[in-house]
Design an enzyme around this catalytic site. Structure first.
Site, PDB file in Angstrom:
ATOM      1  N   GLU A  16       0.817  -1.234   0.018  1.00 51.08           N
ATOM      2  CA  GLU A  16      -0.168  -0.045  -0.023  1.00 51.08           C
ATOM      3  C   GLU A  16       1.040   1.273  -0.115  1.00 51.08           C
ATOM      4  O   GLU A  16       1.812   1.530   0.915  1.00 51.08           O
ATOM      5  CB  GLU A  16      -0.849  -0.068   1.140  1.00 51.08           C
ATOM      6  CG  GLU A  16      -1.755   1.184   1.286  1.00 51.08           C
ATOM      7  CD  GLU A  16      -2.408   1.357   2.666  1.00 51.08           C
ATOM      8  OE1 GLU A  16      -2.339   2.324   3.388  1.00 51.08           O
ATOM      9  OE2 GLU A  16      -2.963   0.462   3.227  1.00 51.08           O
ATOM     10  N   CYS A  65      -1.647   8.542   3.788  1.00 51.43           N
ATOM     11  CA  CYS A  65      -1.618   8.378   2.474  1.00 51.43           C
ATOM     12  C   CYS A  65      -2.720   8.837   1.742  1.00 51.43           C
ATOM     13  O   CYS A  65      -2.769   9.061   0.649  1.00 51.43           O
ATOM     14  CB  CYS A  65      -1.485   6.799   2.475  1.00 51.43           C
ATOM     15  SG  CYS A  65      -0.072   5.858   3.178  1.00 51.43           S
TER      16      CYS A  65
END
Length: 1022
Positions: free
Chosen positions: A777, A811
């Site tokens: 990720e 993120c």
């Protein structure tokens, strides 16, 4: 003057206890019978053909249980604020396509219903582009064209607004109010809560001007017969929130006091409006401070609204009674039932509270309202004002009160006029005040939709009274009869917040910061743990290397030190984990899941410890730290539940005489590499996913946050994970490379930069060993698109949270804001004003909104980027940050086009570009420009056009699309998080497919007929 203790009452006492007390109170049957007869007469007047008002007819024609009703609400909420015709046409077409408006003929004698039916019905025919006109009206409409129908739709919405707004200016409102002497008036200046200092000044001046104008027209009548003004505290401070308590008291109190003094000068009624439950204690703190000022002595015009759907309503009344006694004053109290019920329910669920702060059944609110009314009528220092449109509630109060001059009723402008006209005919001495919104139609939107939802709901007396199919006996059923038993006080279809995700898992436990007891308890736990750790000064690590000098991003001494692992330690840990794997995998999945769920309990029990570490080592603000603790617990429970489901042996279909079984088993040793921005949640999530699936795990935390990781691993060991099955190795990138290159690797899970993920991918591809799964990720250039149908206040709130919360170090954080050019100037002005109000500083201070970036190197990198943009003249806004520590202030940077941003800037820097919306393809062109950056993590959209939502969902590569909300804080199991392309490999963390990547599948097929034949087949009955 004496000062009372701050208001503090249990946030959510048990519904059953409250109901038991209310139901056990003495009940006067004769009083109830008289009230019922009066209520019947009032209801008959309301249900007479001439008694049903315009809004009641509208809600009857366009019920919220129909698609047309929902579409009408959406149009009312957004149509008047859209500045450009092209977007307005799309909005109208979108909403009209949702229902059969052309079936609603304009046959009503109510002007509002006629206008709405005509405008929407005819618009349907035009915007549907049906080439076969179905009526002469449709043919005429086609000749009129879209501009005329656009105007008709606008006019219909304005007409609807006229029924809720007394005037667009205070002068117009005063003139309209003077037309009917039956009513008293309280004027409410419309507007959303302030986002900036400019908003505060504008709202303050609006209130002050209104008070002066009202006072000039008030005449010589004494209180309580004089007019008044209603004030929202959230309009007088840009950060009216519990964690900003000290600032709010310092800045808001003098503003409110100035308005109160002005109202006293004119001897007007001055009422503080009710807000959400989280702001109740803060509101009362401000009120306590204002009324204690000697300049208000002797004035009986000060008042406030109390919401009967709040379980603390009676406690608030007690507090105000004590306040009145302490200051030898009389206060006005407006008792309302409450207008934010759905918001309160959602907020309690999101925050993982133990219960709801409001009643979940309407009958309980009605029962509590009656009890609070009795309490107010008996209070000598309170002038009660009963705001209700319920005939039975009105009748009950009339029968309870001894003297009509000691109280008044209140109704909303545009509603209840017929009901109260009937009451005034029955009770000549009764008095009713009209709560009258004042302001431009554009500012009406949020208020209007709230009223439409509130009064169009299935449980609303207003909506049901207008429906002839609802029996009178059902409408006038006493609340105590509906409840019946104290154990039936809760909504049968509404779970407690803790049970929201049952049966798979419990919701993690949160804290309501508006509850001072809960907030203070959390801070006390944190401080106690911080002090304990400083005394203990723990050290972590196994190798003989000297402890690394850790440095906090807030320039404070860290609590403890860490010894980093070396290459030999890495080899030893991998080998030990490989040896431990068979025994751990052989542990039944139920036992593994129980251990992980026990870890979740430990995490919640030690929240103070982890919050202290997250703040000192990770630079997290209080709300971010608490959210991360909750997410960690959620991940443990979610993956435990998923493991039980996935790892259960399953029978597969096949021919007779054959038994096929599917088993899912662990793969071996997983290397877990986690980032510093979520040093607990992502770290824990990776590890427990590997462990509960039956793998051993070797975890390398981020270099910047090893103390948090070490405590987390110690907790997992304590919960029952074997020490040899889980190892924590602090270290740098070289250590990570050594772990990935080890021969015992069975899988790698990684969260971090795209560049690091690509490096790991290449290393694994180059290996001559087994092909192992890589779960990555990474980041993204996350964009939010805003069109002109969006509500700017909502947009600004969501942009602030998405771009600047956690100092932009998520993120999922918003990096690129794309504003439709028609609203860009207004949106940017509001956004910049709101950004100025953010407090930057020590994250351990609860009032801080933005803490530091993780370290000085990150600060230097961000500052260098900003210097370049500043030299190009592209910085719209630059905030101010403390000089010492790793602080970077929020910045807003201008771009020429969305495609100009090609890299992720990991910090509190927001880029803004504008886009044109002239043609349908303009929107999809923008989406393609954004997608061209190669990322695919998160994306946001603010619009009221549903076809645009569907189009983006089809076109965007983003793994997570958020519509009309912020883009951060993905909830485990509800919003599985992860992206594609340069933003990750999938599967999504916190999702139902995540554990599958940690498992290997094994099928076992047995020829059961080999043992002498197929006994089951031969024994089968015909």
């Amino acid at each position: 003057m004496p000062r009372l203790k701050p208001f503090c009452a249990p946030w959510f006492p048990a519904d059953e206890e409250i109901a038991a007390a209310l139901l056990s109170a003495p009940f006067d049957f004769e009083h109830s019978a008289r009230a019922d007869k009066l209520a019947q007469r009032l209801l008959a007047a309301v249900r007479a053909p001439e008694g049903i008002g315009h809004i009641e007819r509208l809600m009857q024609e366009y019920s919220l249980s129909t698609r047309e009703g929902v579409a009408l609400m959406a149009l009312a909420e957004s149509l008047l604020r859209v500045p450009d015709d092209s977007t307005l046409d799309r909005l109208i077409a979108d909403k009209l396509a949702a229902g059969a408006f052309d079936r609603h003929a304009p046959v009503s004698d109510a002007l509002l219903v006629q206008a709405t039916a005509f405008a929407l019905g005819v618009s349907t025919k035009i915007f549907a582009a049906d080439e076969t006109p179905r009526s002469l009206v449709a043919q005429a409409a086609r000749r009129l064209g879209a501009p005329a129908l656009r105007s008709a739709a606008r006019q219909a919405m304005r007409l609807m607004g006229d029924h809720f707004v007394l005037g667009e200016t205070i002068e117009e409102a005063l003139a309209n109010a003077s037309a009917d002497s039956r009513w008293r008036y309280s004027f409410d200046m419309l507007g959303e809560g302030a986002r900036s200092a400019a908003d505060v000044e504008r709202y303050f001046q609006s209130y002050a001007s209104a008070i002066t104008a009202i006072g000039a027209k008030a005449g010589a009548r004494p209180l309580p017969d004089r007019p008044g003004v209603s004030v929202k505290l959230s309009a007088l401070h840009p950060r009216f929130e519990p964690l900003s308590q000290e600032r709010v008291l310092r800045e808001l109190t003098p503003r409110l006091l100035e308005l109160a003094r002005l109202a006293k000068t004119h001897d007007l009624a001055f009422t503080i409006d009710a807000e959400e439950a989280e702001r109740l204690e803060l509101s009362l703190d401000v009120i306590d401070a204002v009324v204690a000022d000697p300049s208000l002595a002797g004035w009986d015009g000060f008042g406030l609204a109390i919401q009967a759907y709040q379980k603390r309503a009676a406690a608030v009344i007690d507090h105000i009674e004590a306040l009145a006694e302490a200051h030898d004053r009389r206060f006005m109290i407006r008792l309302v039932k409450g207008a934010y019920w759905d918001t309160e329910i959602k907020r309690a669920q999101e925050r993982g509270l133990a219960d709801y702060p409001v009643f979940t059944r309407k009958a309980m609110t009605d029962l509590n309202y009656a009890a609070c009314a009795d309490r107010l009528l008996a209070a000598p220092r309170i002038f009660p004002q009963f705001a209700t449109h319920n005939a039975l509630t009105i009748a009950t109060i009339v029968e309870s009160a001894r003297d009509p001059s000691t109280y008044e009723f209140q109704r909303l402008h545009g509603m209840g006029a017929e009901l109260y006209a009937a009451l005034l005919d029955e009770e000549k001495r009764a008095r009713c005040r009209v709560y009258a919104p004042v302001g431009p139609h554009r500012d009406l939107l949020a208020y209007l939709v709230r009223r439409l939802i509130e009064n169009g709901a299935n449980s609303s007396f207003v909506a049901r009274a207008a429906d002839a199919a609802t029996p009178q006996s059902e409408l006038l059923a006493p609340p105590r009869a509906i409840i019946g038993d104290a154990m039936r006080t809760r909504h049968s279809h509404l779970p407690l917040p803790s049970d929201l995700y049952r049966p798979l898992r419990a919701n993690s436990k949160g804290v309501e910061f508006g509850d001072r007891r809960a907030r203070d308890a959390l801070l006390a736990e944190r401080d106690a743990e911080r002090n304990r750790l400083r005394v203990a000064a723990p050290s972590y690590g196994k190798s003989g290397v000297a402890p690394r000098d850790l440095r906090s991003p807030i320039d404070a001494a860290l609590i403890g030190s860490v010894v980093e692992a070396d290459a030999q330690t890495a080899r030893d840990a991998m080998a030990a984990a490989a040896r431990a794997f068979p025994a751990w995998e052989a542990t039944p999945v139920e036992a593994r899941a129980d251990i992980i769920e026990r870890a979740a309990d430990f995490i919640e029990a030690r929240r103070g410890l982890f919050i202290a570490l997250l703040q000192d080592e990770g630079g997290k603000t209080l709300d971010d730290a608490l959210a991360e603790v909750r997410e960690s617990a959620d991940l443990c429970r979610y993956y435990a539940g998923q493991a039980r489901r996935l790892c259960e042996e399953k029978a597969l279909p096949g021919p007779t005489g054959e038994d096929n079984r599917l088993r899912r088993r662990g793969r071996g040793v997983f290397v877990c590499i986690s980032p510093w921005n979520f040093p607990l949640a992502i770290f824990i999530g990776q590890i427990v996913a590997a462990l509960v699936a039956g793998n051993a795990a070797v975890a390398k935390p981020a270099e910047q946050t090893p103390l948090i990781a070490s405590e987390a691993v110690a907790l997992l060991h304590e919960a029952g994970v074997p020490h040899e099955a889980l190892h924590c190795l602090p270290g740098d990138g070289a250590l990570g490379a050594a772990l990935i290159g080890d021969a015992n690797v069975a899988g790698v899970v990684f969260t971090g930069s795209t560049a690091a993920a690509q490096s790991i991918h290449r290393a694994l591809a180059a290996s001559t060993g087994p092909i192992v799964p890589f779960i990555a990720e990474t980041g993204g250039v996350n964009a939010m698109i805003v069109d002109s149908t969006a509500l700017l206040e909502q947009v600004v709130d969501d942009v602030i949270a998405s771009a600047f919360r956690s100092a932009g170090q998520r993120c999922s954080a918003l990096r690129l804001l794309c504003l439709q050019e028609d609203i860009a100037e207004d949106a940017l002005a509001m956004l910049i004003g709101a950004t100025r109000e953010l407090r930057i500083g020590d994250p351990r201070d609860p009032s801080t909104h933005i803490g530091p970036v993780i370290e000085d190197t990150a600060k230097a990198r961000l500052c260098a980027y900003l210097a370049q943009r500043r030299a190009e003249g592209r910085v719209f806004y630059a905030g101010a940050a403390p000089e010492s520590g790793s602080f970077v202030a929020p910045h807003i940077v201008r771009l020429d086009r969305a495609s100009d941003l090609r890299e992720e800037i990991f910090g509190p820097i927001l880029h803004v570009a504008t886009w044109r919306a002239q043609k349908d393809e303009d929107f999809l062109t923008l989406v393609k420009d954004i997608a061209a950056n190669g990322f695919g993590l998160t994306m946001g959209l603010h619009t009221r056009i549903e076809t645009r939502i569907r189009a983006l969902a089809e076109a965007t590569p983003a793994g997570n699309l958020y519509v009309n909300r912020n883009m951060i804080g993905a909830v485990v199991g509800s919003q599985p998080f992860g992206g594609s392309r340069m933003s990750g490999t999938g599967p999504k963390a916190g999702g139902s497919d995540y554990l599958r990547r940690f498992l290997r599948e094994e099928t076992v097929t047995i020829n059961t007929a080999s043992f002498g034949g197929d006994a089951r087949l031969l024994a089968m009955k015909e």
